[in-house]
Enzyme design. Structure first.
Site, short mmCIF file in Angstrom:
data_model
loop_
_atom_site.label_atom_id
_atom_site.label_comp_id
_atom_site.label_asym_id
_atom_site.label_seq_id
_atom_site.Cartn_x
_atom_site.Cartn_y
_atom_site.Cartn_z
N ASP A 99 0.86 -1.19 0.00
CA ASP A 99 0.00 0.00 0.00
C ASP A 99 0.89 1.24 0.00
O ASP A 99 1.22 1.78 1.05
CB ASP A 99 -0.89 -0.04 1.25
CG ASP A 99 -2.04 0.96 1.19
OD1 ASP A 99 -2.40 1.38 0.08
OD2 ASP A 99 -2.58 1.30 2.25
N GLU B 230 -6.86 5.17 -8.43
CA GLU B 230 -8.11 5.73 -7.91
C GLU B 230 -8.71 6.82 -8.80
O GLU B 230 -8.01 7.70 -9.30
CB GLU B 230 -7.87 6.29 -6.50
CG GLU B 230 -9.11 6.64 -5.75
CD GLU B 230 -9.01 6.31 -4.27
OE1 GLU B 230 -9.92 6.72 -3.53
OE2 GLU B 230 -8.05 5.65 -3.84
N LYS C 254 -9.97 2.08 -8.57
CA LYS C 254 -10.46 2.28 -7.21
C LYS C 254 -11.56 3.33 -7.20
O LYS C 254 -11.40 4.43 -7.74
CB LYS C 254 -9.32 2.76 -6.30
CG LYS C 254 -8.52 1.65 -5.68
CD LYS C 254 -7.42 2.19 -4.81
CE LYS C 254 -7.76 2.17 -3.35
NZ LYS C 254 -6.58 2.52 -2.52
N THR D 21 -13.28 1.05 -2.48
CA THR D 21 -12.50 1.51 -1.34
C THR D 21 -13.38 2.32 -0.39
O THR D 21 -14.57 2.50 -0.63
CB THR D 21 -11.28 2.30 -1.85
OG1 THR D 21 -10.42 2.60 -0.75
CG2 THR D 21 -11.68 3.59 -2.55
N PHE E 162 -11.70 -1.01 5.45
CA PHE E 162 -10.66 -0.22 6.13
C PHE E 162 -10.60 -0.54 7.63
O PHE E 162 -11.30 0.05 8.43
CB PHE E 162 -10.96 1.28 5.94
CG PHE E 162 -10.41 1.86 4.67
CD1 PHE E 162 -10.38 1.12 3.49
CD2 PHE E 162 -9.93 3.16 4.63
CE1 PHE E 162 -9.87 1.67 2.32
CE2 PHE E 162 -9.42 3.71 3.47
CZ PHE E 162 -9.39 2.97 2.32
#
Length: 313
Positions: free
Chosen positions: A16, A89, A125, A149, A171
């Site tokens: 990440d 993203e 994303k 996400t 998350f």
């Protein structure tokens, strides 16, 4: 065997980070980025040239195009260091606009394909809003794979499964943050660690529901605050982990046990549920943590996108 190697035997490990020079040390299969990670990377001297070169080459095409090109440039560099996929993203300002999300996603895919990258190596994303999930459903039907996400609640995960998205990123750390803040002085760190961590419990419930009901969407735990959250999810489909925590796992020789098991989930008594737009919105609204964290996460990604745009100018 160190914990990182042990984890790789149970779970697909994902890096990440936007700092692609760090990736090689940990040999992850995939990598994920977001606007905050890209912003962090371009502020480092070794990556500043990527921003400068992209602005010099495409600046006349407008900010959106420069941003798309920058994200793709980072993605291409990352793909040189991982054998699998990179997540890129869509602008978080489009989180409530299905059409604009689809359009932006297709543009990003076109740019990757123009650089010779196969569509299967990219995950787009998108924030797990109702509109984002509907955009992802359309993209998946067109063969463009998505990573949903900013996912904090069971209802978001169920709706993503219904939409047949490729992958979700619940998350863990941000859920933990919310409950810790709510508890204040009453929070007992030791009692709420590992399997008792509210973020870990959220991912476990989603994983078990998916496996029980044959939902193919991949579960990738994300946003970790400590190694204990990671080891408590060993066996999850994927886990995306920051370089700092990858280093801690690599440095530890502590034993690691499988915590999530698809076969065990299939034997559990977990009722099947599904949502339409109205019931989804109500379920999300009933979950104060998820409502607050989704809104906060979108705002934070937007703020970092605006900072990146300012640097472009």
């Amino acid at each position: 065997m160190n914990q990182l190697d042990a984890l790789k035997q149970l779970t697909t490990v994902v890096a990440d980070t936007g700092d692609f020079n760090q990736i090689a040390a940990y040999s992850p299969r995939d990598a994920t980025t977001n606007p905050s990670l890209i912003l962090k990377a371009v502020q480092k001297p070794e990556y500043a040239h990527l921003l400068q070169e992209t602005v010099a080459k495409y600046g006349q095409h407008g900010t959106d195009e420069v941003m798309n090109r920058l994200l793709v440039r980072f993605g291409i560099e990352i793909l040189k260091h991982v054998p699998g996929r990179v997540s890129t993203e869509v602008d978080a300002r489009l989180s409530f606009d299905t059409e604009a999300t689809v359009t932006r996603a297709r543009r990003i895919i076109d740019l990757y394909q123009g650089e010779g990258v196969h569509v299967d190596r990219i995950l787009i994303k998108i924030a797990s809003t109702w509109e984002g999930i509907q955009a992802a459903a359309r993209l998946e039907r067109d063969g463009i794979h998505t990573n949903l996400t900013l996912l904090f609640s069971f209802c978001q995960a169920v709706a993503c499964g219904q939409a047949k998205v490729q992958l979700i990123s619940p998350f863990v750390g941000r859920i933990y943050d919310w409950y810790k803040k709510q508890a204040g002085a009453k929070w007992d760190e030791a009692a709420m660690a590992g399997a008792n961590d509210p973020g870990v419990q959220s991912v476990r419930a989603i994983y078990n529901f998916y496996k029980k009901h044959g939902i193919a969407t991949e579960v990738m735990g994300a946003s970790f605050r400590n190694v204990g959250q990671i080891t408590a999810l060993a066996g999850c489909d994927l886990l995306t982990i920051s370089p700092d925590l990858l280093a801690q796992l690599q440095a530890s020789e502590a034993p690691l046990a499988k915590a999530l098991d698809a076969a065990a989930a299939q034997a559990m008594d977990i009722p099947f549920v599904q949502y339409d737009e109205a019931t989804f919105r109500f379920a999300l609204n009933e979950d104060a943590m998820a409502t607050e964290k989704l809104a906060e996460g979108i705002r934070a990604f937007v703020a970092d996108t605006i900072k990146l745009e300012a640097m472009m100018r």
